[in-house]
Design a protein around this motif. Sequence first.
Motif, PDB file in Angstrom:
ATOM      1  N   ARG A   1       0.820  -1.170  -0.109  1.00 37.84           N
ATOM      2  CA  ARG A   1       0.044   0.093   0.081  1.00 37.84           C
ATOM      3  C   ARG A   1       0.722   1.292   0.000  1.00 37.84           C
ATOM      4  O   ARG A   1       1.239   1.889   0.825  1.00 37.84           O
ATOM      5  CB  ARG A   1      -1.028   0.073   1.153  1.00 37.84           C
ATOM      6  CG  ARG A   1      -1.940  -1.013   1.018  1.00 37.84           C
ATOM      7  CD  ARG A   1      -3.215  -0.773   2.086  1.00 37.84           C
ATOM      8  NE  ARG A   1      -4.144  -1.759   1.743  1.00 37.84           N
ATOM      9  CZ  ARG A   1      -5.343  -1.940   2.749  1.00 37.84           C
ATOM     10  NH1 ARG A   1      -5.296  -1.289   3.779  1.00 37.84           N
ATOM     11  NH2 ARG A   1      -6.310  -2.666   2.419  1.00 37.84           N
TER      12      ARG A   1
ATOM     13  N   PRO B   1       1.942   5.035  -2.167  1.00 41.43           N
ATOM     14  CA  PRO B   1       1.254   6.011  -3.089  1.00 41.43           C
ATOM     15  C   PRO B   1       1.118   5.556  -4.389  1.00 41.43           C
ATOM     16  O   PRO B   1       2.231   5.139  -4.831  1.00 41.43           O
ATOM     17  CB  PRO B   1       2.300   7.338  -2.820  1.00 41.43           C
ATOM     18  CG  PRO B   1       2.838   7.033  -1.360  1.00 41.43           C
ATOM     19  CD  PRO B   1       3.022   5.388  -1.458  1.00 41.43           C
ATOM     20  N   GLY B   2       0.153   5.938  -5.046  1.00 42.23           N
ATOM     21  CA  GLY B   2      -0.018   5.646  -6.505  1.00 42.23           C
ATOM     22  C   GLY B   2      -0.877   4.129  -6.733  1.00 42.23           C
ATOM     23  O   GLY B   2      -1.072   3.795  -7.721  1.00 42.23           O
TER      24      GLY B   2
ATOM     25  N   SER C   1      -2.184  -3.592  -3.453  1.00 41.25           N
ATOM     26  CA  SER C   1      -2.587  -3.182  -2.202  1.00 41.25           C
ATOM     27  C   SER C   1      -3.317  -4.015  -1.426  1.00 41.25           C
ATOM     28  O   SER C   1      -3.675  -3.676  -0.107  1.00 41.25           O
ATOM     29  CB  SER C   1      -3.653  -1.854  -2.762  1.00 41.25           C
ATOM     30  OG  SER C   1      -4.367  -1.250  -1.379  1.00 41.25           O
TER      31      SER C   1
END
Length: 304
Positions: free
Chosen positions: A250, A252-253, A261
């Motif tokens: 998990r 950023p992006g 994720s």
Amino acid sequence: MIFRDPVFDGAADPVLVFNRAEQAWWMVYTARRANQPGLPGVSWVHGTDLGVASSTDGGATWLYRGVLAGLDTEWGRHTYWAPEIIDDGETYHMYVSVIRGVPEQWPGHERHIRHYTSPDLLGWTYRSTLELSSKYVIDACVAALPGGGHRMWYKDEADDSQTWAADSDDLYSWRVRGLAVGGRAHEGPNVFELGGHHWMLVDEWRGQRVLRSSDLDGWEPQGLLLDDAPIGFHADVVGEYAFYFTHPGRLPGVGDEEYESRRSAVHVARLSVVDGRLVCDRTEVRNAPVLPVEGSVLRYGGER
């Protein structure tokens, strides 16, 4: 990282219990279906079995063994979350969160805690569905009380995801005590003793909130543990070691629907008490044996 589920790669909510017959530690966990593409909504965290991994070397290595069978009480595919297992010396007692079917959405589905017993951790007998404070309860934690009997702490989603408590004299019949911990919404309570204090960890989805008690009734909040990246979720404590899971992908992006994720792994970190506060260095334990290889440890307190 000490363990990843080799089938679905979604190990979460671990609980540790010593298998007396095997003389091995078992980790029983929610086996989320993280690597299954195309599942609608949040069905990947439903329809879950309870996975099992074992260790004969004190937790240095873990072997995936399969899933617990025979838990269904009616026809169909159902959801099993967050097991809690207590060994009374003769019988294993499991309290597990159960949802009927495989929901695609979070709300609108009753959640119940069921009680099962087993002589060997393999064959489980359904005993009851606990009557607690609502029909939306999950994440049982059970601990022996110093004066006798046991207490259960659990999340009540009908009360803004607060921790409630119930007591039992025999591990079968439970009477609700009421609200135990309020404040910010949380889940996954875990109660243990360390350094002469009673402690509770609760998962605030931003790390583990620490609470301290002198009597297992009133709880004094402290700071957060396991709140640095990757955040530690839903911990179980055995002795001085916290077993918890993370979502290492998990970042950023990375979208919520992506496999990176969703995948999760179980980690372990050593806890200690310094000046009356619970502290944790999650870099201290790196694939080293942390559990006694022989003999069982009570889910609450010292050696049996």
